[in-house]
Design a protein around this motif. Structure first.
Motif, PDB file in Angstrom:
ATOM      1  N   PHE A  41       0.767  -1.161  -0.011  1.00 35.79           N
ATOM      2  CA  PHE A  41      -0.177  -0.123  -0.031  1.00 35.79           C
ATOM      3  C   PHE A  41       0.538   1.262   0.075  1.00 35.79           C
ATOM      4  O   PHE A  41       0.340   2.350  -0.181  1.00 35.79           O
ATOM      5  CB  PHE A  41      -0.918  -0.036   1.235  1.00 35.79           C
ATOM      6  CG  PHE A  41      -1.858  -1.201   1.361  1.00 35.79           C
ATOM      7  CD1 PHE A  41      -3.190  -0.873   0.417  1.00 35.79           C
ATOM      8  CD2 PHE A  41      -1.611  -2.315   1.838  1.00 35.79           C
ATOM      9  CE1 PHE A  41      -4.498  -1.866   0.550  1.00 35.79           C
ATOM     10  CE2 PHE A  41      -2.558  -3.327   1.758  1.00 35.79           C
ATOM     11  CZ  PHE A  41      -3.788  -3.208   1.262  1.00 35.79           C
ATOM     12  N   TRP A  42       2.145   1.017   0.338  1.00 34.62           N
ATOM     13  CA  TRP A  42       2.942   2.412   0.338  1.00 34.62           C
ATOM     14  C   TRP A  42       4.324   2.238  -0.370  1.00 34.62           C
ATOM     15  O   TRP A  42       5.230   2.767  -0.146  1.00 34.62           O
ATOM     16  CB  TRP A  42       3.563   2.595   2.086  1.00 34.62           C
ATOM     17  CG  TRP A  42       2.429   3.029   2.749  1.00 34.62           C
ATOM     18  CD1 TRP A  42       1.194   2.408   3.035  1.00 34.62           C
ATOM     19  CD2 TRP A  42       2.370   4.164   3.550  1.00 34.62           C
ATOM     20  NE1 TRP A  42       0.331   2.860   4.022  1.00 34.62           N
ATOM     21  CE2 TRP A  42       1.055   4.359   4.456  1.00 34.62           C
ATOM     22  CE3 TRP A  42       3.161   5.224   3.760  1.00 34.62           C
ATOM     23  CZ2 TRP A  42       0.930   5.261   5.233  1.00 34.62           C
ATOM     24  CZ3 TRP A  42       3.062   6.334   4.684  1.00 34.62           C
ATOM     25  CH2 TRP A  42       1.580   6.174   5.347  1.00 34.62           C
ATOM     26  N   ASN A  43       3.999   1.542  -1.439  1.00 36.61           N
ATOM     27  CA  ASN A  43       5.275   1.131  -2.143  1.00 36.61           C
ATOM     28  C   ASN A  43       5.920   2.462  -2.669  1.00 36.61           C
ATOM     29  O   ASN A  43       7.296   2.373  -2.907  1.00 36.61           O
ATOM     30  CB  ASN A  43       4.718   0.424  -3.620  1.00 36.61           C
ATOM     31  CG  ASN A  43       4.337  -1.070  -3.314  1.00 36.61           C
ATOM     32  OD1 ASN A  43       4.514  -1.506  -2.071  1.00 36.61           O
ATOM     33  ND2 ASN A  43       3.823  -1.711  -4.148  1.00 36.61           N
ATOM     34  N   GLU A  44       5.412   3.245  -3.058  1.00 36.70           N
ATOM     35  CA  GLU A  44       5.988   4.665  -3.702  1.00 36.70           C
ATOM     36  C   GLU A  44       6.611   5.490  -2.297  1.00 36.70           C
ATOM     37  O   GLU A  44       7.615   6.007  -2.457  1.00 36.70           O
ATOM     38  CB  GLU A  44       4.938   5.631  -3.931  1.00 36.70           C
ATOM     39  CG  GLU A  44       4.207   5.088  -5.308  1.00 36.70           C
ATOM     40  CD  GLU A  44       5.043   5.318  -6.453  1.00 36.70           C
ATOM     41  OE1 GLU A  44       5.479   6.360  -6.871  1.00 36.70           O
ATOM     42  OE2 GLU A  44       5.247   4.421  -7.135  1.00 36.70           O
ATOM     43  N   ALA A  58      16.369   1.858  15.515  1.00 41.59           N
ATOM     44  CA  ALA A  58      15.098   1.458  14.877  1.00 41.59           C
ATOM     45  C   ALA A  58      14.881   2.060  13.573  1.00 41.59           C
ATOM     46  O   ALA A  58      14.758   1.791  12.547  1.00 41.59           O
ATOM     47  CB  ALA A  58      13.869   1.218  15.486  1.00 41.59           C
ATOM     48  N   ILE A  59      14.732   3.610  13.790  1.00 43.05           N
ATOM     49  CA  ILE A  59      14.557   4.557  12.739  1.00 43.05           C
ATOM     50  C   ILE A  59      15.662   4.598  11.464  1.00 43.05           C
ATOM     51  O   ILE A  59      15.171   4.426  10.265  1.00 43.05           O
ATOM     52  CB  ILE A  59      13.975   5.787  13.048  1.00 43.05           C
ATOM     53  CG1 ILE A  59      13.043   6.563  11.908  1.00 43.05           C
ATOM     54  CG2 ILE A  59      14.992   6.532  13.624  1.00 43.05           C
ATOM     55  CD1 ILE A  59      12.313   7.513  12.452  1.00 43.05           C
ATOM     56  N   ALA A  60      16.766   4.461  12.146  1.00 43.73           N
ATOM     57  CA  ALA A  60      17.841   4.926  11.080  1.00 43.73           C
ATOM     58  C   ALA A  60      18.145   3.385  10.410  1.00 43.73           C
ATOM     59  O   ALA A  60      18.157   3.460   8.793  1.00 43.73           O
ATOM     60  CB  ALA A  60      19.428   4.888  11.955  1.00 43.73           C
ATOM     61  N   PHE A  61      17.940   2.217  10.705  1.00 48.12           N
ATOM     62  CA  PHE A  61      18.038   1.130  10.191  1.00 48.12           C
ATOM     63  C   PHE A  61      17.118   0.824   9.087  1.00 48.12           C
ATOM     64  O   PHE A  61      17.055   0.086   8.222  1.00 48.12           O
ATOM     65  CB  PHE A  61      18.101  -0.131  11.323  1.00 48.12           C
ATOM     66  CG  PHE A  61      19.414  -0.220  12.016  1.00 48.12           C
ATOM     67  CD1 PHE A  61      20.703   0.293  11.561  1.00 48.12           C
ATOM     68  CD2 PHE A  61      19.497  -0.935  13.098  1.00 48.12           C
ATOM     69  CE1 PHE A  61      21.698   0.382  12.352  1.00 48.12           C
ATOM     70  CE2 PHE A  61      20.790  -0.999  13.843  1.00 48.12           C
ATOM     71  CZ  PHE A  61      21.929  -0.321  13.563  1.00 48.12           C
ATOM     72  N   SER A  62      15.715   1.207   9.529  1.00 47.70           N
ATOM     73  CA  SER A  62      14.512   1.217   8.851  1.00 47.70           C
ATOM     74  C   SER A  62      14.669   1.934   7.444  1.00 47.70           C
ATOM     75  O   SER A  62      14.565   1.493   6.288  1.00 47.70           O
ATOM     76  CB  SER A  62      13.444   1.959   9.431  1.00 47.70           C
ATOM     77  OG  SER A  62      13.093   0.755  10.737  1.00 47.70           O
ATOM     78  N   LEU A  63      15.174   3.203   7.591  1.00 44.53           N
ATOM     79  CA  LEU A  63      15.658   4.047   6.494  1.00 44.53           C
ATOM     80  C   LEU A  63      16.897   3.422   5.685  1.00 44.53           C
ATOM     81  O   LEU A  63      16.751   3.333   4.275  1.00 44.53           O
ATOM     82  CB  LEU A  63      16.063   5.522   6.834  1.00 44.53           C
ATOM     83  CG  LEU A  63      16.053   6.664   5.579  1.00 44.53           C
ATOM     84  CD1 LEU A  63      14.663   6.579   4.834  1.00 44.53           C
ATOM     85  CD2 LEU A  63      16.284   7.776   6.366  1.00 44.53           C
ATOM     86  N   LEU A  64      17.745   2.681   6.277  1.00 41.90           N
ATOM     87  CA  LEU A  64      18.888   2.086   5.618  1.00 41.90           C
ATOM     88  C   LEU A  64      18.545   0.988   4.746  1.00 41.90           C
ATOM     89  O   LEU A  64      18.915   0.728   3.524  1.00 41.90           O
ATOM     90  CB  LEU A  64      20.043   1.699   6.608  1.00 41.90           C
ATOM     91  CG  LEU A  64      21.284   1.180   6.091  1.00 41.90           C
ATOM     92  CD1 LEU A  64      21.913   2.280   5.403  1.00 41.90           C
ATOM     93  CD2 LEU A  64      22.229   0.610   7.200  1.00 41.90           C
ATOM     94  N   ALA A  65      17.459   0.293   5.285  1.00 37.35           N
ATOM     95  CA  ALA A  65      16.789  -1.018   4.549  1.00 37.35           C
ATOM     96  C   ALA A  65      16.261  -0.549   3.461  1.00 37.35           C
ATOM     97  O   ALA A  65      15.863  -1.417   2.377  1.00 37.35           O
ATOM     98  CB  ALA A  65      15.858  -1.667   5.420  1.00 37.35           C
ATOM     99  N   SER A  66      15.777   0.705   3.106  1.00 36.12           N
ATOM    100  CA  SER A  66      15.252   1.200   1.750  1.00 36.12           C
ATOM    101  C   SER A  66      16.356   1.549   0.904  1.00 36.12           C
ATOM    102  O   SER A  66      15.882   1.962  -0.106  1.00 36.12           O
ATOM    103  CB  SER A  66      14.337   2.265   1.982  1.00 36.12           C
ATOM    104  OG  SER A  66      14.843   3.538   2.312  1.00 36.12           O
ATOM    105  N   CYS A  67      17.696   1.511   1.143  1.00 37.92           N
ATOM    106  CA  CYS A  67      18.801   1.832   0.312  1.00 37.92           C
ATOM    107  C   CYS A  67      18.827   0.594  -0.655  1.00 37.92           C
ATOM    108  O   CYS A  67      19.636  -0.402  -0.058  1.00 37.92           O
ATOM    109  CB  CYS A  67      19.997   2.280   1.113  1.00 37.92           C
ATOM    110  SG  CYS A  67      19.606   3.699   2.036  1.00 37.92           S
ATOM    111  N   SER A  68      18.518   0.549  -2.004  1.00 36.13           N
ATOM    112  CA  SER A  68      18.627  -0.549  -2.610  1.00 36.13           C
ATOM    113  C   SER A  68      19.696  -1.112  -3.017  1.00 36.13           C
ATOM    114  O   SER A  68      19.969  -2.516  -3.450  1.00 36.13           O
ATOM    115  CB  SER A  68      17.440  -0.443  -3.762  1.00 36.13           C
ATOM    116  OG  SER A  68      17.916   0.620  -4.707  1.00 36.13           O
ATOM    117  N   LYS A  69      20.926  -0.450  -2.959  1.00 37.92           N
ATOM    118  CA  LYS A  69      22.229  -0.900  -3.738  1.00 37.92           C
ATOM    119  C   LYS A  69      23.200  -1.224  -2.561  1.00 37.92           C
ATOM    120  O   LYS A  69      24.448  -1.380  -2.492  1.00 37.92           O
ATOM    121  CB  LYS A  69      22.862   0.220  -4.440  1.00 37.92           C
ATOM    122  CG  LYS A  69      22.105   0.214  -5.685  1.00 37.92           C
ATOM    123  CD  LYS A  69      22.910   1.060  -6.895  1.00 37.92           C
ATOM    124  CE  LYS A  69      22.118   1.255  -8.325  1.00 37.92           C
ATOM    125  NZ  LYS A  69      22.540   2.420  -8.913  1.00 37.92           N
TER     126      LYS A  69
END
Ligand SMILES: [Zn+2]
Length: 356
Positions: free
Chosen positions: A19-22, A260-271
């Protein structure tokens, strides 16, 4: 399904799935701070997420602006950074989820959000420039393609860019520009006695093609090292979505309440392909009395996937760390982080305990 206060991080994250892919980066951060996505009934007008503990509801657009939007847009008319998230909070006061810190929350930065972001300012200018050139690409591209620069092989062009751009070390330390500030810069820039030379970055403003090709150099074969996950978070926000999609290698100290919040954002770094962890806790999870932030810190770390190389390091011989090469915890972390991107992890969380 009922999402109660003990809903673990991976389950909270799953409520956003599809639901939040973008806005994956926002969804991951919301899950980190204890929110779940309420799929609205068809007749519902407002869409957003709520805290599993205090039930605070936040509209989707507000979350995206606060957790993913450009930091430059947080300035008020006087040019100062806005405090707060524009009149809303992710939790009611006294919610126990507040122990997971959001670095841009004024309470977390102690009012240090004033002044200009160095990396953020530059990025904003690059993006502004590149969006302008995108708009006029049709007329510019023909001119560009006839430039002798583009008749050179790509590797030669990259070599030229590398010589012009500011020189960064293979391992570049990112530090806070001032104590308690949201501004970050490289350690070398901070300690440089001479006035900083920003003109070298002008190359990135030439045109979109050069911007995209040259920006890659800032991230290829380069590890960014952080003394805390708060610095990692501020860096990831400052480099914006485009930068996050180029980031390859990170070296990070933990644990802390911003994990928690930093790793969550890091998890969205695709490369992201390489991660070095310097951990200063003798066990991955404390044996008893596990605060929410500790469980969520580990859960968010284990949600990172697609990493090729996971290393464990220490800042000194006396540092007691559960993440030492050969330890059981290290093996669990490596196995989870190196799974293929997007594949579900094999850890289940039961009452704050890890079930491997
Ligand atoms: Zn709450």
């Amino acid at each position: 399904m009922f999402q109660g206060p003990s809903t673990p991080y991976p389950e909270r994250l799953r409520t956003f799935s599809g639901f939040w892919n973008e806005h994956e980066a926002t969804a991951r951060q919301l899950a980190a701070i204890g929110h779940v996505y309420d799929r609205p009934p068809l007749e519902a007008i407002e869409e957003g997420s709520r805290c599993v503990t205090c039930s605070q509801f936040v509209r989707r657009e507000s979350s995206i602006r606060a957790l993913e939007g450009s930091l430059g847009h947080r300035r008020n008319q006087d040019g100062d950074y806005e405090t707060g998230f524009g009149g809303f909070a992710f939790h009611f006061p006294n919610c126990e989820r507040l122990q997971v810190k959001i670095p841009l929350d004024p309470q977390a930065t102690l009012g240090g959000l004033h002044g200009g972001h160095r990396i953020g300012d530059l990025r904003e200018r690059w993006e502004e420039r590149s969006s302008r050139t995108t708009r006029s690409t049709t007329s510019n591209s023909e001119v560009l393609q006839t430039s002798p620069l583009f008749s050179l092989p790509t590797e030669l062009r990259l070599e030229i860019y590398a010589r012009i751009l500011p020189q960064l070390d293979e391992v570049t330390d990112i530090v806070s520009l001032h104590r308690d500030s949201a501004r970050v810069c490289t350690k070398t820039a901070l300690t440089k006695a001479n006035a900083r030379d920003y003109s070298k970055a002008n190359l990135l403003r030439c045109c979109k093609t050069i911007h995209d090709e040259a920006l890659d150099i800032l991230y290829t074969n380069r590890t960014y090292r952080f003394g805390s996950s708060k610095l990692l978070y501020l860096f990831l926000r400052n480099i914006g979505h485009h930068g996050r999609q180029q980031l390859r290698s990170v070296d990070i100290c933990g644990p802390s309440r911003e994990d928690a919040i930093a790793f969550s954002l890091l998890a969205s770094c695709s490369k992201l392909r390489s991660l070095t962890l310097r951990w200063t806790r003798p066990t991955l999870l404390m044996p008893q009395a596990r605060p929410i932030w500790v469980t969520d810190s580990v859960a968010a770390l284990l949600e990172i996937s697609g990493v090729h190389a996971v290393e464990f390091a220490s800042d000194g011989p006396d540092v007691k760390s559960c993440l030492k090469e050969g330890s059981e915890d290290a093996a669990i972390v490596r196995a989870q982080l190196t799974r293929p991107k997007g594949e579900s992890g094999s850890i289940r969380w039961v009452d704050g305990n890890m079930d491997v």
